[in-house]
Enzyme design. Structure first.
Site: not given
Ligand code: GDP
Ligand code: IMO
Ligand code: MG
Length: 427
Positions: A13, A16, A40-41, A223
């Site tokens: 999270d 990416k 979850g991107h 991840q």
């Molecule tokens: P990922 O799993 O690495 O793709 O990250 P997630 O999407 O799960 O979580 C990142 C969150 O931060 C998302 O809601 C993005 O829209 C948001 N985001 C990304 N870059 C920025 C930033 O520079 N500032 C803010 N406020 N939000 C951001």
């Molecule tokens: P993104 O791509 C954050 C964590 C789960 C758990 C561990 C194992 O959005 O960054 P799993 O279901 O993969 O067997 O769970 O990994 N986990 C993540 N945490 N972001 C993710 O993906 C994750 N995918 C798995 O919470 O601790």
């Molecule tokens: Mg994510």
């Protein structure tokens, strides 16, 4: 030709999805190479949010080929739901390509994920319950079902005929759970197969041909380093290789063809699920980070654990993935903090450590060594150039680069595409 890997440096999270979508403006192909619908991107375009789980984050560009590589574990229902939701919003999904070698997440994988977690009780991993671990287990056990089997109705039924009785015996005898019905699974999965077949191909030759033709490819990690099955905080990890090395096995593109690696670094730290987190702040600071950052999981909605940036973890990610540039995200979330801390080293029994301890017992005892930075206390989301950032923010970023030994490539100050400050030529 250009092949660039985007990898998470912390516990996931990091943003990416945002960085991949931003860089995809210059890419021809975007590839997922590991993980599955546990990811979850989030991608935000013109204020509209798209939450992607299996779909590569290049899908919002009409001409970009979006590949789900062989290293991914594919839940057919999830990708079809995503395709439908995207189409309903006017997004063209005809550019999606799915590897015929990717493994298929089956109903029993999701069930075992859920039952195993319940059985572990207080030792649970805190998985996303998407069947990821059990699907990779079957792949290694050589009883997995691949996409090429799924789209061949006869082969699918034949494989399931030998596998399902095994799974049902375990369900009934170990878990005291009702068995799954063969006919129902066949009917459900045949339906998926029919819809998915037009998108299935040999993505290995596709990717290598694209590189030969001088095209630009982005490899989108899911991840992150500290969730890597070998290098993360085992057993509190996922079941795949999110580090850049995962591309070789998960996409069929040789390591020597990779030109650059970008490590996505959230300006502070979060973690979902159980396991060690040395810089975690179980206090008002942690609450402030969670509230300012709206830190709740995209896939499960769980509140994320929060803490200060751990530069030791980012340095480790740099070594493992050969990171050329950092993309620092969510710097704006720190706008209201009076003081910001960064962990620059670990101390164990009074001595500085040179590595991340393998033993979780030892890792639990390390003491983070913090440096304290003055906050900038001003909104930065509207800033578009590095020079205009407050000097306190630049000081924090420059120290991050110094401690990790990785240069700054991107600084992100908001979720939208235009809230991105670029310092290096990446793709
Ligand atoms: P990922 O799993 O690495 O793709 O990250 P997630 O999407 O799960 O979580 C990142 C969150 O931060 C998302 O809601 C993005 O829209 C948001 N985001 C990304 N870059 C920025 C930033 O520079 N500032 C803010 N406020 N939000 C951001
Ligand atoms: P993104 O791509 C954050 C964590 C789960 C758990 C561990 C194992 O959005 O960054 P799993 O279901 O993969 O067997 O769970 O990994 N986990 C993540 N945490 N972001 C993710 O993906 C994750 N995918 C798995 O919470 O601790
Ligand atoms: Mg994510």
């Amino acid at each position: 030709m250009s092949a660039v890997v985007i990898t998470g440096t912390q516990w996931g999270d990091e943003g990416k999805g945002k960085i991949v979508d931003y860089l995809a403006a210059r890419a021809d192909v975007v590839v997922r190479f590991q993980g599955g619908s546990n990811a979850g991107h989030t991608v935000t375009v013109n204020g509209e949010e798209y939450k992607l789980r299996l779909m590569p984050s290049g899908i919002l560009y009409p001409k970009t080929t979006c590949v789900i590589g062989n290293g991914v574990v594919l839940d057919p229902q999830v990708i079809l739901d995503e395709m439908d939701a995207m189409s309903a919003r006017g997004v063209d999904v005809s550019t999606v390509k799915i590897s015929n070698r990717a493994h298929v997440v089956m109903p029993y994988h999701k069930l075992f994920d859920e039952l195993n977690e319940a059985l572990r009780g207080s030792n649970k991993i805190g998985t996303t319950k998407r069947g990821i671990g059990p699907c990779y287990i079957d792949k290694d056990d050589r009883i997995g079902i691949r996409v090429c089997d799924l789209i061949d109705g006869e082969e699918f039924a034949a494989k399931l005929k030998t596998i399902l009785p095994l799974k049902n015996r375990i369900l009934e005898r170990v878990y005291d759970h009702a068995p799954l019905d063969f006919d129902r699974i066949v009917e459900e999965y045949n339906g998926y197969a029919q819809r998915l077949a037009p998108y299935v191909c040999d993505t290995i030759s596709l990717l290598n041909d694209e590189l030969d033709a001088g095209k630009k490819i982005l490899f989108e990690g899911a991840q992150a380093t500290m969730l890597d099955i070998d290098y993360g905080t085992y057993p509190y990890v996922t079941a795949s290789h999110p580090i850049s090395g995962g591309v070789g096995v998960g996409a069929g593109v040789a390591p020597k063809r990779i030109d650059r690696v970008v490590g996505v670094v959230k300006a502070y730290c979060t973690r979902v699920g159980e396991g060690p987190f040395p810089t975690e702040q179980l206090n008002a600071i942690g609450d402030q980070l969670r509230e300012c950052g709206h830190e709740f999981g995209t896939v499960t909605g769980r509140p994320r654990r929060t803490g200060w940036l751990d530069a030791c973890v980012v340095r480790y990610a740099g070594q493992l993935s050969g990171i050329d540039y950092m993309a620092v995200t969510r710097l704006d979330i720190l706008d209201t903090f009076d003081e910001i801390k960064m962990c620059v080293g670990y101390k164990l029994d009074g001595k500085m450590l040179n590595e991340i301890p393998a033993s979780l017992k030892v890792l639990a005892r390390v003491e983070p060594v913090y440096e304290t930075f003055e906050g900038w206390r001003t909104p930065i989301s509207a800033i578009r150039s590095y020079d205009e950032l407050p000097s306190a923010a630049k000081k924090y970023l420059e120290r991050m680069a110094e401690v990790t030994g990785i240069g700054l490539g991107i600084v992100s100050v908001g979720p939208n595409r235009d809230q991105t400050i670029v310092l290096a030529d990446i793709i």
